[in-house]
Design a protein around this motif. Structure first.
Motif, PDB file in Angstrom:
ATOM      1  N   CYS A  93     -37.697  76.199 -31.095  1.00 52.28           N
ATOM      2  CA  CYS A  93     -38.693  75.191 -31.473  1.00 52.28           C
ATOM      3  C   CYS A  93     -38.117  74.199 -32.471  1.00 52.28           C
ATOM      4  N   ARG A  94     -37.287  74.677 -33.363  1.00 55.41           N
ATOM      5  CA  ARG A  94     -36.704  73.826 -34.407  1.00 55.41           C
ATOM      6  C   ARG A  94     -35.712  72.817 -33.840  1.00 55.41           C
ATOM      7  N   HIS A  95     -34.835  73.262 -32.953  1.00 57.53           N
ATOM      8  CA  HIS A  95     -33.718  72.422 -32.520  1.00 57.53           C
ATOM      9  C   HIS A  95     -33.865  71.857 -31.106  1.00 57.53           C
ATOM     10  N   LEU A  96     -34.673  72.507 -30.260  1.00 59.27           N
ATOM     11  CA  LEU A  96     -34.798  72.060 -28.877  1.00 59.27           C
ATOM     12  C   LEU A  96     -36.198  71.566 -28.546  1.00 59.27           C
ATOM     13  N   GLY A  97     -37.180  71.949 -29.360  1.00 59.21           N
ATOM     14  CA  GLY A  97     -38.558  71.546 -29.101  1.00 59.21           C
ATOM     15  C   GLY A  97     -39.311  72.619 -28.326  1.00 59.21           C
ATOM     16  N   ARG A  98     -40.605  72.702 -28.577  1.00 62.99           N
ATOM     17  CA  ARG A  98     -41.422  73.748 -27.952  1.00 62.99           C
ATOM     18  C   ARG A  98     -41.529  73.572 -26.439  1.00 62.99           C
ATOM     19  N   ASP A  99     -41.382  72.362 -25.957  1.00 65.98           N
ATOM     20  CA  ASP A  99     -41.502  72.113 -24.520  1.00 65.98           C
ATOM     21  C   ASP A  99     -40.212  72.378 -23.753  1.00 65.98           C
ATOM     22  N   TRP A 100     -39.138  72.702 -24.451  1.00 67.93           N
ATOM     23  CA  TRP A 100     -37.854  72.958 -23.779  1.00 67.93           C
ATOM     24  C   TRP A 100     -37.947  74.199 -22.890  1.00 67.93           C
ATOM     25  N   ARG A 101     -37.338  74.138 -21.732  1.00 68.28           N
ATOM     26  CA  ARG A 101     -37.290  75.284 -20.821  1.00 68.28           C
ATOM     27  C   ARG A 101     -35.873  75.472 -20.295  1.00 68.28           C
ATOM     28  N   TRP A 102     -35.487  76.721 -20.142  1.00 68.21           N
ATOM     29  CA  TRP A 102     -34.174  77.038 -19.587  1.00 68.21           C
ATOM     30  C   TRP A 102     -34.230  77.012 -18.076  1.00 68.21           C
ATOM     31  N   ILE A 103     -33.278  76.343 -17.450  1.00 63.56           N
ATOM     32  CA  ILE A 103     -33.164  76.293 -15.999  1.00 63.56           C
ATOM     33  C   ILE A 103     -31.773  76.782 -15.621  1.00 63.56           C
ATOM     34  N   LYS A 104     -31.721  77.800 -14.810  1.00 60.61           N
ATOM     35  CA  LYS A 104     -30.450  78.406 -14.423  1.00 60.61           C
ATOM     36  C   LYS A 104     -29.533  77.369 -13.778  1.00 60.61           C
ATOM     37  N   HIS A 115     -56.618  84.843 -29.947  1.00 62.47           N
ATOM     38  CA  HIS A 115     -56.669  83.446 -30.373  1.00 62.47           C
ATOM     39  C   HIS A 115     -55.343  83.012 -30.998  1.00 62.47           C
ATOM     40  N   CYS A 116     -54.663  83.927 -31.680  1.00 65.32           N
ATOM     41  CA  CYS A 116     -53.377  83.572 -32.294  1.00 65.32           C
ATOM     42  C   CYS A 116     -52.350  83.181 -31.233  1.00 65.32           C
ATOM     43  N   PHE A 117     -52.358  83.859 -30.101  1.00 62.30           N
ATOM     44  CA  PHE A 117     -51.436  83.511 -29.024  1.00 62.30           C
ATOM     45  C   PHE A 117     -51.718  82.117 -28.469  1.00 62.30           C
ATOM     46  N   MET A 118     -52.961  81.672 -28.565  1.00 61.37           N
ATOM     47  CA  MET A 118     -53.360  80.389 -27.991  1.00 61.37           C
ATOM     48  C   MET A 118     -52.998  79.197 -28.877  1.00 61.37           C
ATOM     49  N   MET A 119     -52.638  79.445 -30.115  1.00 62.83           N
ATOM     50  CA  MET A 119     -52.315  78.356 -31.030  1.00 62.83           C
ATOM     51  C   MET A 119     -50.960  77.753 -30.687  1.00 62.83           C
ATOM     52  N   PRO A 120     -50.834  76.426 -30.743  1.00 62.60           N
ATOM     53  CA  PRO A 120     -49.558  75.788 -30.404  1.00 62.60           C
ATOM     54  C   PRO A 120     -48.431  76.142 -31.362  1.00 62.60           C
ATOM     55  N   GLN A 121     -48.758  76.641 -32.546  1.00 60.71           N
ATOM     56  CA  GLN A 121     -47.722  77.036 -33.515  1.00 60.71           C
ATOM     57  C   GLN A 121     -47.248  78.469 -33.319  1.00 60.71           C
ATOM     58  N   SER A 122     -47.819  79.196 -32.369  1.00 58.87           N
ATOM     59  CA  SER A 122     -47.522  80.622 -32.218  1.00 58.87           C
ATOM     60  C   SER A 122     -46.068  80.887 -31.841  1.00 58.87           C
ATOM     61  N   LEU A 123     -45.483  81.884 -32.500  1.00 64.62           N
ATOM     62  CA  LEU A 123     -44.169  82.413 -32.126  1.00 64.62           C
ATOM     63  C   LEU A 123     -44.287  83.752 -31.419  1.00 64.62           C
ATOM     64  N   GLY A 124     -45.503  84.262 -31.327  1.00 65.04           N
ATOM     65  CA  GLY A 124     -45.704  85.571 -30.729  1.00 65.04           C
ATOM     66  C   GLY A 124     -45.875  86.656 -31.781  1.00 65.04           C
ATOM     67  N   CYS A 156     -44.229  75.946 -37.953  1.00 64.43           N
ATOM     68  CA  CYS A 156     -44.798  74.632 -38.248  1.00 64.43           C
ATOM     69  C   CYS A 156     -43.650  73.688 -38.579  1.00 64.43           C
ATOM     70  N   ASN A 157     -43.336  72.815 -37.651  1.00 63.30           N
ATOM     71  CA  ASN A 157     -42.179  71.932 -37.814  1.00 63.30           C
ATOM     72  C   ASN A 157     -42.440  70.839 -38.841  1.00 63.30           C
ATOM     73  N   THR A 158     -43.696  70.431 -38.984  1.00 61.57           N
ATOM     74  CA  THR A 158     -44.056  69.366 -39.915  1.00 61.57           C
ATOM     75  C   THR A 158     -45.250  69.804 -40.760  1.00 61.57           C
ATOM     76  N   GLU A 159     -45.524  69.038 -41.792  1.00 56.79           N
ATOM     77  CA  GLU A 159     -46.691  69.326 -42.622  1.00 56.79           C
ATOM     78  C   GLU A 159     -47.976  69.159 -41.813  1.00 56.79           C
ATOM     79  N   GLU A 160     -47.967  68.214 -40.895  1.00 50.54           N
ATOM     80  CA  GLU A 160     -49.129  68.027 -40.030  1.00 50.54           C
ATOM     81  C   GLU A 160     -49.381  69.265 -39.178  1.00 50.54           C
ATOM     82  N   ASP A 161     -48.308  69.874 -38.682  1.00 43.89           N
ATOM     83  CA  ASP A 161     -48.447  71.121 -37.923  1.00 43.89           C
ATOM     84  C   ASP A 161     -49.101  72.208 -38.773  1.00 43.89           C
TER      85      ASP A 161
END
Length: 320
Positions: free
Chosen positions: A15-26, A172-181, A250-255
């Protein structure tokens, strides 16, 4: 549990370096930051979050090499190791006593002091990698106004089994966009939980033996074994061991402000029992915060053990 700690922290670095939307593709060519993240966890002694570093740092937490770790111990160890990771420059906060103090987190993340080790990083004139990372990477953002936050909350949601009153809050914690699991498991099995379906938790199991991975001369890694080649596993929420650690990024204070608002709204939902308390300032009944937020010191484990001593040798049960 050591591997589970690596998994939740690896997600934080993604999340810090690649972004939460990043996905690995073989088979797809990946950016350099991706391989830098992998290098942080490779099984070599000089990698920041290697199994060797976690086990060795655990000795300072009173855990011998090979001894079982709980979610809280893993969280404390990862916090200490993160102070040496100047490339990521993370602010890691462990919320103790089921309480998240917003003032403490803001003070930690808004610090204008250089991150640990950054002042010692000289100007770099070459592209030499240090511990898998460009050496100047830690210097680049050391005076940023908000250090990305990794928030780990060790919890106990019952005595021998999870209290059903907490299940909806956990979902509900899993549903939050800031969740790491969540890291936890069931008796004798540690798992990394990444979501849920109905009344079942979705988890990744680290107990799969695979060949060791060696980086190539170019710094790249054969990375297929770092990713799931089959669907993740499921288990009933009722089987979950009550001792867990919940993670958020939380990458930013807004997060962070958005996360606080979500937690406050969740506490107002009827029939939902909060797993932890969110407060603006440290309650007066709290003990010295230096005991709860450990710094890399050899005496920390002893002080923490005395403070949270769960033994009952000095107590006598009186019958009425």
């Amino acid at each position: 549990m050591l591997r589970c700690g690596q998994m939740i922290f690896a997600q934080a670095l993604v999340c810090r370096h690649l972004g939460r939307d990043w996905r690995w593709i073989k088979g797809k060519r990946q950016m350099d930051n991706y391989f830098n993240v992998l290098n942080a966890f490779i099984d070599k002694k000089d990698s920041y979050y290697s199994i060797h570093q976690i086990a060795q740092m655990g000795v300072g937490e009173g855990k011998s090499i090979g001894q079982w770790y709980g979610p809280n111990t893993v969280a404390q160890v990862l916090k200490k190791l993160a102070t040496f990771d100047t490339w990521s420059s993370l602010a890691v906060h462990i919320a103790m006593d089921n309480t998240v103090v917003m003032e403490e987190i803001r003070r930690l993340c808004q610090s204008n002091f250089p991150c640990a080790g950054a002042a010692a990083c000289p100007a770099v004139e070459s592209d030499v990698l240090y511990n898998g990372y460009p050496e100047e990477a830690g210097v680049r953002d050391r005076l940023s106004l908000w250090k990305p936050l990794v928030l780990l909350i060790p919890l106990r949601l019952g005595l021998t089994e999870i209290n059903e009153a907490y299940i909806e809050t956990l979902k509900h914690c899993f549903m939050m966009p800031q969740s790491l699991g969540v890291i936890g498991g069931k008796p004798n099995s540690a798992h990394y939980f990444i979501g849920y379906v109905g009344e079942e938790l979705i988890y990744l199991d680290p107990h799969t033996t695979q060949p060791a991975v060696e980086p190539s001369d170019s710094g790249c890694l054969p990375d297929e074994s770092f990713h799931c080649q089959h669907p993740p596993c499921r288990m009933s929420i009722a089987e979950l061991d009550p001792s867990i650690a919940v993670g958020f990024f939380c990458n930013t204070e807004e997060d962070f402000n958005n996360w606080c608002q979500q937690i406050k709204k969740l506490s107002l939902v009827r029939g939902v029992l909060p797993m932890f308390e969110l407060v603006e300032r440290q309650p007066s009944h709290f003990s010295n915060p230096d005991v709860l937020n450990l710094t890399p010191d050899s005496s920390d484990a002893d002080r923490l053990e005395r403070f949270f001593d769960s033994e009952d040798e000095e107590f006598e049960i009186l019958s009425l």
